[in-house]
Design a protein around this motif. Structure first.
Motif, short mmCIF file in Angstrom:
data_model
loop_
_atom_site.label_atom_id
_atom_site.label_comp_id
_atom_site.label_asym_id
_atom_site.label_seq_id
_atom_site.Cartn_x
_atom_site.Cartn_y
_atom_site.Cartn_z
N LYS A 466 0.84 -1.20 0.00
CA LYS A 466 0.00 0.00 0.00
C LYS A 466 0.88 1.25 0.00
CE LYS A 466 -4.25 1.78 2.00
NZ LYS A 466 -4.98 1.62 0.74
N GLN A 467 0.53 2.21 -0.89
CA GLN A 467 1.30 3.45 -1.04
C GLN A 467 0.39 4.65 -0.77
OE1 GLN A 467 4.68 3.18 -3.41
NE2 GLN A 467 4.48 1.46 -1.99
N GLN A 468 0.99 5.72 -0.28
CA GLN A 468 0.21 6.96 -0.15
C GLN A 468 -0.02 7.57 -1.53
OE1 GLN A 468 2.30 9.39 2.70
NE2 GLN A 468 1.14 8.54 4.39
N SER A 469 0.99 7.46 -2.38
CA SER A 469 0.86 7.92 -3.77
C SER A 469 1.94 7.21 -4.59
CB SER A 469 1.04 9.44 -3.87
OG SER A 469 2.34 9.81 -3.47
N ILE A 470 1.74 7.14 -5.88
CA ILE A 470 2.75 6.54 -6.74
C ILE A 470 2.73 7.23 -8.09
CG2 ILE A 470 1.23 4.72 -7.64
CD1 ILE A 470 3.75 2.86 -7.44
N ASN A 471 3.92 7.51 -8.59
CA ASN A 471 4.08 8.24 -9.83
C ASN A 471 3.68 7.39 -11.03
OD1 ASN A 471 5.38 9.51 -12.16
ND2 ASN A 471 6.39 10.82 -10.64
N LYS A 498 -3.52 -4.31 4.52
CA LYS A 498 -2.29 -4.64 5.24
C LYS A 498 -1.90 -6.10 4.93
CE LYS A 498 -0.15 -4.76 9.80
NZ LYS A 498 -0.30 -4.45 11.24
N GLY A 499 -0.62 -6.28 4.59
CA GLY A 499 -0.13 -7.63 4.30
C GLY A 499 -0.34 -8.07 2.87
N GLU A 500 -0.83 -7.20 2.00
CA GLU A 500 -1.03 -7.54 0.59
C GLU A 500 -0.06 -6.75 -0.28
OE1 GLU A 500 -5.82 -8.58 0.60
OE2 GLU A 500 -5.14 -6.63 -0.15
N LEU A 501 0.29 -7.33 -1.42
CA LEU A 501 1.18 -6.65 -2.36
C LEU A 501 0.84 -7.06 -3.77
CD1 LEU A 501 3.51 -8.84 -3.55
CD2 LEU A 501 4.32 -8.66 -1.21
N ILE A 502 1.35 -6.29 -4.73
CA ILE A 502 1.23 -6.71 -6.12
C ILE A 502 2.64 -6.93 -6.67
CG2 ILE A 502 -0.95 -5.51 -6.50
CD1 ILE A 502 0.65 -3.51 -8.27
N ILE A 503 2.72 -7.88 -7.58
CA ILE A 503 3.98 -8.26 -8.20
C ILE A 503 3.75 -8.36 -9.70
CG2 ILE A 503 3.50 -10.74 -7.94
CD1 ILE A 503 6.47 -11.18 -7.45
N LYS A 519 -1.80 -10.24 -7.37
CA LYS A 519 -1.88 -9.83 -5.97
C LYS A 519 -1.52 -11.00 -5.07
CE LYS A 519 -5.78 -9.00 -3.67
NZ LYS A 519 -7.02 -8.33 -3.21
N ILE A 520 -0.72 -10.73 -4.04
CA ILE A 520 -0.29 -11.76 -3.09
C ILE A 520 -0.66 -11.32 -1.68
CG2 ILE A 520 1.71 -12.93 -2.06
CD1 ILE A 520 3.16 -12.62 -4.73
N LYS A 521 -1.21 -12.25 -0.92
CA LYS A 521 -1.42 -12.03 0.51
C LYS A 521 -0.25 -12.68 1.24
CE LYS A 521 -4.71 -12.49 4.33
NZ LYS A 521 -4.55 -11.06 4.65
N VAL A 522 0.57 -11.86 1.89
CA VAL A 522 1.79 -12.36 2.54
C VAL A 522 1.41 -13.15 3.79
CG1 VAL A 522 4.00 -11.68 3.58
CG2 VAL A 522 3.03 -10.33 1.69
N ARG A 523 2.06 -14.29 3.97
CA ARG A 523 1.77 -15.09 5.17
C ARG A 523 2.23 -14.34 6.42
NH1 ARG A 523 6.16 -18.00 7.24
NH2 ARG A 523 7.98 -18.19 5.89
N HIS A 524 1.49 -14.51 7.49
CA HIS A 524 1.81 -13.80 8.74
C HIS A 524 2.89 -14.54 9.52
CE1 HIS A 524 1.27 -11.27 12.23
NE2 HIS A 524 1.18 -12.35 12.98
#
Length: 526
Positions: A466-471, A498-503, A519-524
């Motif tokens: 998660k980003q506040q902003s991205i160019n 929270k705990g998610e990302l894109i690749i 999209k990936i949900k990172v293991r805790h």
């Protein structure tokens, strides 16, 4: 009996028994006499010994009783690799359940599970210590011996895609061009947990092989070096001896290069690079004369040491000697930077640890992130790593995989990207054939495209949280998208929890079909 491998504690007697087994094992694997060029082999760590005992214990069909579980527990943890190495967790969990089927065990209670596992390790210890049993257990086939010496496949399981499909990062197969990972995520995005998962995976998959991957982690927030989070360390197969705190003791190595036996030209080039770095670290405004004087001072300091590593005091003294006599008592901007580093007493004058052969966490939270001291610590350690890597042989490889020796993790990396950081660029370049990985973490992906170096263009895995902003230009360059596809990726980033990302979805990018991201949900983990 799911997750038997997590949250386990050691019995108080466990370490002493493993030391006894280690001594017995050494007698079998070492010769009685060695030449001057050889020395005894000492099995390191307890995980392998504990697994040997666990397997030996579970091979015993004798009926278990409640008396077997009568033991005192310690606060020390058993590392999950006891179960996870070689994918033994399912088999071992099933055997444990089989051996204790006649007893009422609460498998949801960590203390109960811990006692069961320790009891089996103790049982196996007793078996292996009898007569020549250990010698018999050490008889392995040639094929098994060869397999044990192979380079481990570092396919990092970081979480799951939609549909609970495991998400892996391939770090060392012949299919990947490099091993650099970039992480970008704002506060609260789960960045620290992701870093922990990456470290845990690399260590768990390699620590018991002949090719262990070590790490050096710059802990800017102080989370990983905090006593309150001491239990985190077990995930990385280290203890508190891995914590380096420059506020308490100087870092146990010299950051300066050794030029004994090297050419004067090498010293001259290094002096210019070091002078520029010292001034960039503090953003000092100086004249051309002062910059040239600093380079000359570094050269003269090396003349005084006959090429041996110098220190900040020697640089200051040499610099002062080169000043006009009327100015020697004054503190100009160069001397102000050098004096600040000297007073901080950050480094020792000699190497007392192996930075590559062991894993370390550098506690950084007591230093202002954008201040000269914090920058100097990271700059000089990275420079030191470069010097070590220069002298290492090329990484080992087989038909499928290449060796990965070490990875450097810099949290809050944007503080080290705002100037011409040559050691960091060199570390990335050197790492391609020396078995080095680097992980940079920052709050926004924009920071990786500086005017000095395009970091994300050189990274195998840019991971966006998660980003506040991205160019827009960053996403266009990274994913090769525009128009509606660009809007779709921006919306995906905005919707991350929270705990998610894109690749990047490299297959879709290559074929020109489907979404350019996953999209990936990172293991805790922590």
């Amino acid at each position: 009996m799911a997750a038997i491998e997590t949250g386990l504690r050691q019995a108080e007697a466990l370490n002493s028994k493993m030391n006894d087994l280690r001594e017995r094992l050494e007698k079998y694997i070492n010769l009685k006499h060695y030449t001057d060029n050889h020395k005894n082999v000492t099995p390191k760590g307890n995980a392998k010994l504990m697994r040997m005992c666990l397997i030996a214990g579970l091979s015993d069909t004798e009926k278990r009783t409640k008396d077997d579980l009568n033991m005192q527990m310690s606060s020390n943890s058993i590392h999950p690799t006891l179960f996870t190495v070689h994918n033994l967790n399912g088999i071992l969990a099933s055997l444990i359940k089989l051996r204790y089927h006649n007893l009422d065990i609460n498998w949801e209670d960590n203390i109960s599970k811990s006692k069961v596992v320790n009891a089996e390790i103790f049982r196996g210890f007793d078996i292996l210590m009898k007569g020549n049993t250990l010698h018999d257990w050490l008889k392995v086939s040639t094929a098994a011996s060869i397999k044990a010496g192979q380079i481990p496949f570092l396919n990092l399981n970081i979480g799951s895609y939609d549909g609970d499909i495991n998400a892996y990062l391939d770090m060392n197969s012949k299919n990947v061009t490099n091993t650099q990972i970039l992480v970008a995520g704002t506060t609260g995005s789960g960045k620290s947990n992701l870093l922990a998962v990456l470290m845990n995976e690399m260590r768990s998959l390699s620590v018991e092989s002949n090719y262990p991957v070590n790490f050096l982690f710059f802990d800017y927030k102080g989370e990983f070096s905090d006593m309150a989070n001491n239990d985190w360390l077990r995930h990385f197969e280290v203890d508190r001896s891995a914590i380096l705190d420059p506020m308490v003791d100087p870092l146990p190595f010299t950051p300066f290069k050794n030029f004994v036996g090297k050419t004067q030209n090498e010293i001259n080039l290094y002096s210019t690079e070091l002078a520029n770095a010292l001034l960039s670290i503090d953003r000092a405004t100086i004249s051309a004369n002062m910059s040239e004087r600093l380079s000359s001072a570094i050269i003269n300091a090396y003349k005084d040491t006959k090429g041996k590593p110098i220190n900040f005091t020697q640089i200051i003294e040499s610099y002062t000697e080169l000043q006009p006599e009327k100015d020697r008592e004054k503190t100009d901007s160069v001397k102000a930077v050098l004096s600040q580093l000297e007073r901080s007493n950050l480094f020792s004058n000699e190497d007392r640890i192996d930075l590559i052969g062991n894993s370390f966490i550098v506690k950084m939270d007591k230093f202002p992130n954008d201040g000269p001291i914090g920058k100097a610590i990271v700059y000089f350690i990275v420079s030191k790593l470069n010097a070590i890597y220069e002298n290492l042989p090329v990484q080992a490889n087989d038909k499928e995989k290449v060796e990965l020796r070490h990875f450097t993790i810099i949290d809050e990396a944007h503080y080290m990207l705002g100037f011409d950081n040559k050691p960091l660029r060199d570390l990335i370049a050197v790492g391609r054939n020396k078995g080095m990985s680097i992980i940079l973490a920052t709050q926004n992906m924009d920071a990786y495209k500086s005017k000095f170096f395009d970091f994300y263009a050189n990274a195998q895995y840019p991971l966006i949280m998660k980003q506040q902003s991205i160019n827009d230009s960053v996403l266009k360059d990274m994913y090769g998208v525009s128009g509606s596809e660009l809007v779709e990726i921006k919306q995906a980033i905005a919707g991350l929890q929270k705990g998610e990302l894109i690749i990047k979805n490299n297959d879709a990018i290559l074929m020109g079909l489907g979404k350019k991201y996953k999209k990936i949900k990172v293991r805790h983990l922590i």
